[in-house]
Design an enzyme around this catalytic site. Structure first.
Site, PDB file in Angstrom:
ATOM      1  N   ASP A   1       0.710  -1.164   0.513  1.00 44.06           N
ATOM      2  CA  ASP A   1      -0.074  -0.285   0.246  1.00 44.06           C
ATOM      3  C   ASP A   1       1.213   1.104   0.366  1.00 44.06           C
ATOM      4  O   ASP A   1       0.698   2.739   0.342  1.00 44.06           O
ATOM      5  CB  ASP A   1      -0.726   0.170   1.067  1.00 44.06           C
TER       6      ASP A   1
ATOM      7  N   ASN B   1      -5.482  -9.945  -3.730  1.00 46.20           N
ATOM      8  CA  ASN B   1      -4.870  -9.677  -2.608  1.00 46.20           C
ATOM      9  C   ASN B   1      -4.493  -7.797  -2.443  1.00 46.20           C
ATOM     10  O   ASN B   1      -4.632  -6.897  -1.254  1.00 46.20           O
ATOM     11  CB  ASN B   1      -3.816 -10.215  -2.008  1.00 46.20           C
ATOM     12  N   ALA B   2      -4.211  -8.024  -3.810  1.00 40.43           N
ATOM     13  CA  ALA B   2      -3.139  -6.065  -4.227  1.00 40.43           C
ATOM     14  C   ALA B   2      -4.844  -5.562  -4.290  1.00 40.43           C
ATOM     15  O   ALA B   2      -6.037  -6.162  -4.805  1.00 40.43           O
ATOM     16  CB  ALA B   2      -2.356  -6.593  -5.183  1.00 40.43           C
TER      17      ALA B   2
ATOM     18  N   GLN C   1       2.120  -6.253  -3.097  1.00 45.37           N
ATOM     19  CA  GLN C   1       2.608  -5.916  -1.750  1.00 45.37           C
ATOM     20  C   GLN C   1       3.902  -5.193  -1.835  1.00 45.37           C
ATOM     21  O   GLN C   1       4.010  -4.437  -2.165  1.00 45.37           O
ATOM     22  CB  GLN C   1       2.943  -7.556  -1.408  1.00 45.37           C
TER      23      GLN C   1
ATOM     24  N   ARG D   1      -5.400   0.086   8.384  1.00 44.34           N
ATOM     25  CA  ARG D   1      -3.971   0.142   8.687  1.00 44.34           C
ATOM     26  C   ARG D   1      -3.549   0.300  10.240  1.00 44.34           C
ATOM     27  O   ARG D   1      -3.366   1.838  10.294  1.00 44.34           O
ATOM     28  CB  ARG D   1      -3.714   0.575   7.376  1.00 44.34           C
TER      29      ARG D   1
HETATM   30  P1  GDP Z   1      -0.522   0.574  -3.572  1.00 45.90           P
HETATM   31  O1  GDP Z   1      -1.198  -0.868  -2.725  1.00 45.90           O
HETATM   32  O2  GDP Z   1       0.819   0.293  -3.326  1.00 45.90           O
HETATM   33  O3  GDP Z   1      -1.173   0.642  -4.665  1.00 45.90           O
HETATM   34  O4  GDP Z   1      -1.342   1.654  -2.459  1.00 45.90           O
HETATM   35  P2  GDP Z   1      -2.704   1.277  -1.958  1.00 45.90           P
HETATM   36  O5  GDP Z   1      -3.489   1.956  -3.543  1.00 45.90           O
HETATM   37  O6  GDP Z   1      -3.522   0.702  -1.759  1.00 45.90           O
HETATM   38  O7  GDP Z   1      -3.128   2.770  -0.882  1.00 45.90           O
HETATM   39  C1  GDP Z   1      -1.807   3.767  -1.339  1.00 45.90           C
HETATM   40  C2  GDP Z   1      -3.558   5.263  -0.639  1.00 45.90           C
HETATM   41  O8  GDP Z   1      -2.759   5.888  -0.709  1.00 45.90           O
HETATM   42  C3  GDP Z   1      -4.431   5.034  -2.102  1.00 45.90           C
HETATM   43  O9  GDP Z   1      -5.697   5.455  -1.105  1.00 45.90           O
HETATM   44  C4  GDP Z   1      -3.606   6.552  -3.095  1.00 45.90           C
HETATM   45  O10 GDP Z   1      -4.927   7.110  -3.701  1.00 45.90           O
HETATM   46  C5  GDP Z   1      -3.238   7.544  -1.679  1.00 45.90           C
HETATM   47  N1  GDP Z   1      -1.958   8.206  -2.367  1.00 45.90           N
HETATM   48  C6  GDP Z   1      -0.724   7.589  -3.159  1.00 45.90           C
HETATM   49  N2  GDP Z   1      -0.355   8.900  -3.080  1.00 45.90           N
HETATM   50  C7  GDP Z   1      -0.576   9.597  -1.755  1.00 45.90           C
HETATM   51  C8  GDP Z   1       0.245  10.820  -2.049  1.00 45.90           C
HETATM   52  O11 GDP Z   1       0.998  11.346  -1.945  1.00 45.90           O
HETATM   53  N3  GDP Z   1      -0.423  11.525  -0.767  1.00 45.90           N
HETATM   54  C9  GDP Z   1      -2.173  10.959  -0.204  1.00 45.90           C
HETATM   55  N4  GDP Z   1      -2.489  11.976   0.664  1.00 45.90           N
HETATM   56  N5  GDP Z   1      -2.548   9.716  -0.818  1.00 45.90           N
HETATM   57  C10 GDP Z   1      -1.643   9.063  -1.366  1.00 45.90           C
HETATM   58  P1  IMO Z   2      -0.540  -4.255  -2.347  1.00 46.48           P
HETATM   59  O1  IMO Z   2      -0.647  -4.630  -4.148  1.00 46.48           O
HETATM   60  C1  IMO Z   2      -0.576  -4.632   2.160  1.00 46.48           C
HETATM   61  C2  IMO Z   2      -1.359  -8.966   3.485  1.00 46.48           C
HETATM   62  C3  IMO Z   2      -2.510  -9.398   4.773  1.00 46.48           C
HETATM   63  C4  IMO Z   2      -1.591 -10.082   5.170  1.00 46.48           C
HETATM   64  C5  IMO Z   2      -0.755 -10.568   4.768  1.00 46.48           C
HETATM   65  C6  IMO Z   2      -0.979 -11.716   4.017  1.00 46.48           C
HETATM   66  O2  IMO Z   2      -1.959  -3.127  -2.552  1.00 46.48           O
HETATM   67  O3  IMO Z   2       0.316  -3.694  -1.781  1.00 46.48           O
HETATM   68  P2  IMO Z   2      -2.769 -13.176   1.735  1.00 46.48           P
HETATM   69  O4  IMO Z   2      -3.748 -12.366   1.508  1.00 46.48           O
HETATM   70  O5  IMO Z   2      -1.343 -12.439   0.480  1.00 46.48           O
HETATM   71  O6  IMO Z   2      -2.598 -14.403   2.198  1.00 46.48           O
HETATM   72  O7  IMO Z   2      -2.564 -12.343   3.282  1.00 46.48           O
HETATM   73  O8  IMO Z   2      -0.076 -10.011   3.776  1.00 46.48           O
HETATM   74  N1  IMO Z   2      -1.444  -8.400   2.120  1.00 46.48           N
HETATM   75  C7  IMO Z   2      -1.251  -6.727   1.695  1.00 46.48           C
HETATM   76  N2  IMO Z   2      -1.423  -6.011   2.688  1.00 46.48           N
HETATM   77  N3  IMO Z   2      -1.550  -4.494   0.776  1.00 46.48           N
HETATM   78  C8  IMO Z   2      -1.476  -5.729   0.057  1.00 46.48           C
HETATM   79  O9  IMO Z   2      -1.209  -5.474  -1.450  1.00 46.48           O
HETATM   80  C9  IMO Z   2      -1.092  -6.697   0.824  1.00 46.48           C
HETATM   81  N4  IMO Z   2      -1.999  -7.607   0.106  1.00 46.48           N
HETATM   82  C10 IMO Z   2      -1.455  -8.815   0.859  1.00 46.48           C
HETATM   83  O10 IMO Z   2      -3.311  -7.864   4.968  1.00 46.48           O
HETATM   84  O11 IMO Z   2      -1.552  -9.649   6.414  1.00 46.48           O
HETATM   85 MG    MG Z   3      -3.135  -1.474  -1.711  1.00 53.28          MG
END
Ligand code: GDP
Ligand code: IMO
Ligand code: MG
Length: 422
Positions: A13, A38-39, A224, A305
């Site tokens: 994330d 999971n992503a 992840q 989170r």
């Molecule tokens: P990913 O799984 O790595 O693609 O990240 P996620 O989408 O799960 O989580 C990142 C969150 O932070 C999302 O809600 C994005 O819209 C938000 N986000 C990304 N970059 C920024 C930033 O620079 N500032 C803020 N405030 N939010 C951000």
């Molecule tokens: P992105 O790509 C954050 C975490 C789960 C759990 C552990 C195992 O969005 O960054 P699983 O479903 O793989 O068996 O879960 O890994 N987890 C993540 N946490 N971002 C993710 O993906 C995740 N994918 C799995 O919360 O702790």
């Molecule tokens: Mg994510």
């Protein structure tokens, strides 16, 4: 021609979806290489917000080809929903989306096994997203799995039945109380498999090999984060795939000597969703503020989170394992208004001070912090480095020096436009 790689350096994330979307204009092909639904990768542009789970984050760009590699595990049901959600964008999927025939399929019973396994662990549960990831990768390495290419085979039904029967016997041995309606799950699954089989199913390693020969630029999109890697993460509280750089080689069939840039992406603080050790985790007002201002809720499960200060011990370890060539810092805007910013530089453990990520990451580890003054200014409207307040710039400089790697992108908000190149 190059294959570049973008990876999360923390527990996921970090903002991978946003940055892949921003970088797509410089690439011909965006390829996911591991993980599955999971992503949750979030993209924001022109007032729209999208969360992608299986589809690569280059899908909104008119030209780029998006490829789901052999290392990914696909749940056809979730995949179909993702495709249906994209209907308003009129994307020409038959040209723009390719799926590896060697990618493994998540069956309904994989999801049931995930749930039963977590329930059996009780307090020691991983905090899985319950998408069936662990059981599917277990079947893959156990040489029992079903691959996307199998849906085209005449004995598909038989393969499916054989594996499902095996899963149901395993489920019985868990003696779990989870309730399910397999008939209804299978009806949806069967419909989704039909939809999946209409996509372009390819020998993706061959496609990528030929693309490289033609001089195409390829960006591999990680899912992840490195601290969730099955080998190098905080085992057993990890996911079941190789989330680190090596995963791009096995998950796409790209040779290691073809990889050029390795982009390492991190948040200006740290978050984790699910169970497991987190040395800099905060249980106070500061942690609560990070979660609220940063809107830290899981993009896949909606769970809140856990939040804490930045951890340089963990970041150095991730940079080392992945061979990161440049960094991207996300969500600096969330730290505006903190009087002091803490930076974890080492761990105090039972056996002494450690400045590297040890085998035994446990709750008894105490972070050792350095502190610098925070900044008041709102960063979200800024578009140039020269607008950064001096104290924010000092934070960036501190991190660059400590991590011995340049920070090339600073993100100051979720939108595509809130991205500053240095
Ligand atoms: P990913 O799984 O790595 O693609 O990240 P996620 O989408 O799960 O989580 C990142 C969150 O932070 C999302 O809600 C994005 O819209 C938000 N986000 C990304 N970059 C920024 C930033 O620079 N500032 C803020 N405030 N939010 C951000
Ligand atoms: P992105 O790509 C954050 C975490 C789960 C759990 C552990 C195992 O969005 O960054 P699983 O479903 O793989 O068996 O879960 O890994 N987890 C993540 N946490 N971002 C993710 O993906 C995740 N994918 C799995 O919360 O702790
Ligand atoms: Mg994510």
């Amino acid at each position: 021609m190059a294959v570049d790689l973008l990876l999360g350096l923390q527990w996921g994330d970090e903002g991978k979806g946003k940055i892949v979307d921003v970088l797509t204009t410089s690439y011909d092909i965006i390829a996911r290489f591991q993980g599955g639904p999971n992503a949750g990768h979030t993209l924001e542009f022109e007032g729209n917000k999208h969360v992608l789970h299986t589809i690569p984050s280059g899908i909104f760009h008119p030209k780029a080809i998006n490829l789901i590699g052999n290392g990914v595990v696909i749940d056809p049901v979730i995949f179909k929903k993702e495709i249906d959600n994209l209907a308003p964008y009129k994307i020409n999927f038959s040209e723009k989306l390719l799926i590896s025939k060697k990618a493994h399929l998540i069956l309904p019973t994989h999801r049931l096994l995930d749930a039963a396994s977590e329930a059996a662990k009780g307090k020691a549960k991983i905090g899985s997203t319950l998408k069936g990831i662990g059981p599917t990768y277990m079947d893959k390495t156990g040489r029992n799995g079903i691959r996307v290419g199998d849906v085209l085979s005449p004995d598909w039904e038989e393969k499916y039945k054989r594996l499902t029967q095996k899963h149901l016997r395993m489920l019985e041995s868990y003696n779990s109380s989870i309730e399910y309606d397999l008939d209804s799950m299978e009806a949806t699954f069967s419909e989704s498999i039909k939809a999946l089989s209409k996509f372009k199913l390819v020998d993706s390693e061959q496609y990528l090999f030929e693309a490289q020969k033609k001089g195409k630029n390829i960006l591999a999109e990680g899912a992840q984060g490195s601290l969730l890697d099955v080998d190098f993460g905080t085992y057993p509280f990890v996911t079941s795939s190789t989330t680190t750089a090596a995963g791009a080689c096995t998950g796409l069939g790209v040779a290691p000597n073809k990889i050029k840039k390795v982009f390492g992406i991190f948040k200006a603080y740290t978050t984790r969703v699910g169970s497991g050790p987190f040395p800099t985790e905060l249980f106070d007002k500061d942690g609560e503020t990070m979660g609220r201002v940063g809107n830290e809720f899981g993009a896949t499960t909606g769970r809140s989170r856990r939040c804490g200060w930045i951890d340089l011990v963990a970041l150095k370890y991730s940079i080392q394992i992945n061979g990161v060539t440049q960094l991207m810092m996300m969500k600096g805007d969330v730290l505006s208004g903190f009087e002091r910013i803490k930076i974890c530089t080492a761990y105090k453990t039972e056996t002494g001070i450690m400045d590297y990520f040890p085998y035994d990451i446990n709750s008894r580890i105490e972070p050792i912090y350095d502190e610098i003054p925070g900044w008041e200014e709102d960063l979200t409207k800024m578009s140039k480095v020269s607008q950064f307040p001096a104290k924010f710039q000092a934070y960036i400089n501190y991190l660059e020096e400590a991590l011995e790697t340049p920070i090339k992108i600073v993100s100051v908000g979720p939108d595509r436009k809130q991205t500053i190149f240095r």
